[in-house]
Each structure stands twice: as C-alpha cells, then as structure tokens.
Design an enzyme around this catalytic site. Structure first.
Site, PDB file in Angstrom:
ATOM      1  CG  HIS A 187     -67.740   1.289 -46.870  1.00  0.00           C
ATOM      2  ND1 HIS A 187     -67.801   0.438 -45.785  1.00  0.00           N
ATOM      3  CD2 HIS A 187     -67.399   0.522 -47.927  1.00  0.00           C
ATOM      4  CE1 HIS A 187     -67.514  -0.791 -46.172  1.00  0.00           C
ATOM      5  NE2 HIS A 187     -67.263  -0.761 -47.471  1.00  0.00           N
TER       6      HIS A 187
ATOM      7  CB  CYS B 280     -66.897  -2.293 -41.845  1.00  0.00           C
ATOM      8  SG  CYS B 280     -66.077  -1.068 -42.916  1.00  0.00           S
TER       9      CYS B 280
ATOM     10  CB  CYS C 238     -66.102   2.794 -41.800  1.00  0.00           C
ATOM     11  SG  CYS C 238     -66.455   2.638 -43.574  1.00  0.00           S
TER      12      CYS C 238
ATOM     13  CD  GLU D 289     -69.545   4.066 -42.278  1.00  0.00           C
ATOM     14  OE1 GLU D 289     -69.902   3.256 -41.405  1.00  0.00           O
ATOM     15  OE2 GLU D 289     -69.545   3.803 -43.506  1.00  0.00           O
TER      16      GLU D 289
END
Length: 180
Positions: A57, A87, A90, A59
């Site tokens: 991801h 999410c 993260c 992040e």
C-alpha cells in the site's frame, strides 16, 4: 489558517503525483508522502498487483522509506499526506509509527479507518492518537479513483465481450457435436 491550507495542498499535490504512478501501472491510484521539517522523506503509491503483495500500500511504502531516511521507526514530528483515507492495516501502521498528523484527500466509506468505517487513529485505548485533517484536494483525489474504476469496468466489459465473441467464433454459433 490559509497558510496551513496551502502547505497541505502543496504536499497533497505530491501525493497525487504518486497516485498517478499507480494509475499508469494499472493499480488503484492511491498516493502518499511523508513530510518532516518541510521536506518529503518518504513517498509511496499502491503496488499490490505489481508486487503481488498485500503489504504494498502507498502508506506502508512511504513509512518504510521515511523510517530509513530518519534512521528510526518512530516518525514523530512527521505529517503523512494520503489521497484516500487509510484502511485498517495502514491506519494501524500510522499509529505504530507514531505519526502525529495525517492529512487525507478523500474519504473511503467502505474501508476507511480514520472515521468512515471505524477510527483506529483516535482510539483512546491505544498509546498514540493522530490528528487528522480531511478534504484536502478531495475532488482531485476522488476524481482519479473514479476515472480508474470507470476505465476498469469498461476494460472488464470489453474483455468479457471478447471472450464471448471468441467462444461463439469457435463453434460458429452452433453446438459442437456430441461425438455419438
């Protein structure tokens, strides 16, 4: 306040540049930058399909790079800018990294954990809470996602139609003989 807003917009534009990298890879276009003392020390964009990794991801990538730049897993004094509300994974990483401030482009009503589905960033049970600013370049952040998913739906429709046409071409629209 206007000065803070213009700083947030400056760095959110950088996060949007990262999201565009994901877009051109065919990934869900989410981008992130981490700023420390007025300079970007971590950048990331979504690469889950490219890397074949749930962990890729935007992040997480940005946190990894920022930690390396500072030589510490604690990102105290940093601000994270991300185009889409994080999410659960993260948001948890933001808390674990001790990032004090998060700036979000647009909300994620189906998976956001900075207040949409739940708020992992400000749970008083945790040892760290995060100051959140929302809606910075929200329209631009949402637009790139809308464009991506519209193109994905169109691509999926075209592929489905091509498969259907190919199946019809193989049998010329007739059922194959049963072999009896």
């Amino acid at each position: 306040m206007a000065e803070i807003s213009s700083v947030h917009e400056k760095y959110m534009k950088e996060a949007l540049r990262q999201a565009k990298k994901a877009f051109w890879l065919g990934e869900v276009p989410i981008g992130c930058v981490i700023v420390y003392e007025g300079r970007i020390i971590g950048r990331g964009y979504n690469r889950r399909n490219t890397d074949h990794s749930t962990l890729s991801h935007a992040e997480i990538t940005a946190i990894r790079k920022a930690s390396k730049a500072l030589g510490d897993w604690r990102l105290e004094g940093c601000t994270m800018y991300v185009t889409l509300e994080p999410c659960q994974m993260c948001a948890g990483a933001v808390v674990q990294a001790r990032i004090p401030e998060l700036v979000i482009g647009c909300k994620s009503p189906k998976s956001g954990c900075a207040g949409s589905v739940m708020d992992l960033l400000n749970n008083p049970e945790f040892n760290h809470q995060v100051r959140v600013t929302e809606g910075i370049l929200a329209e631009e952040s949402a637009d790139i996602l809308k464009k991506f998913f519209a193109e994905l739906r169109e691509r999926n429709r075209a592929e489905k139609q091509a498969r259907a046409a190919q199946g019809e071409d193989e049998t010329d629209g007739e059922y194959p003989e049963s072999g009896t």
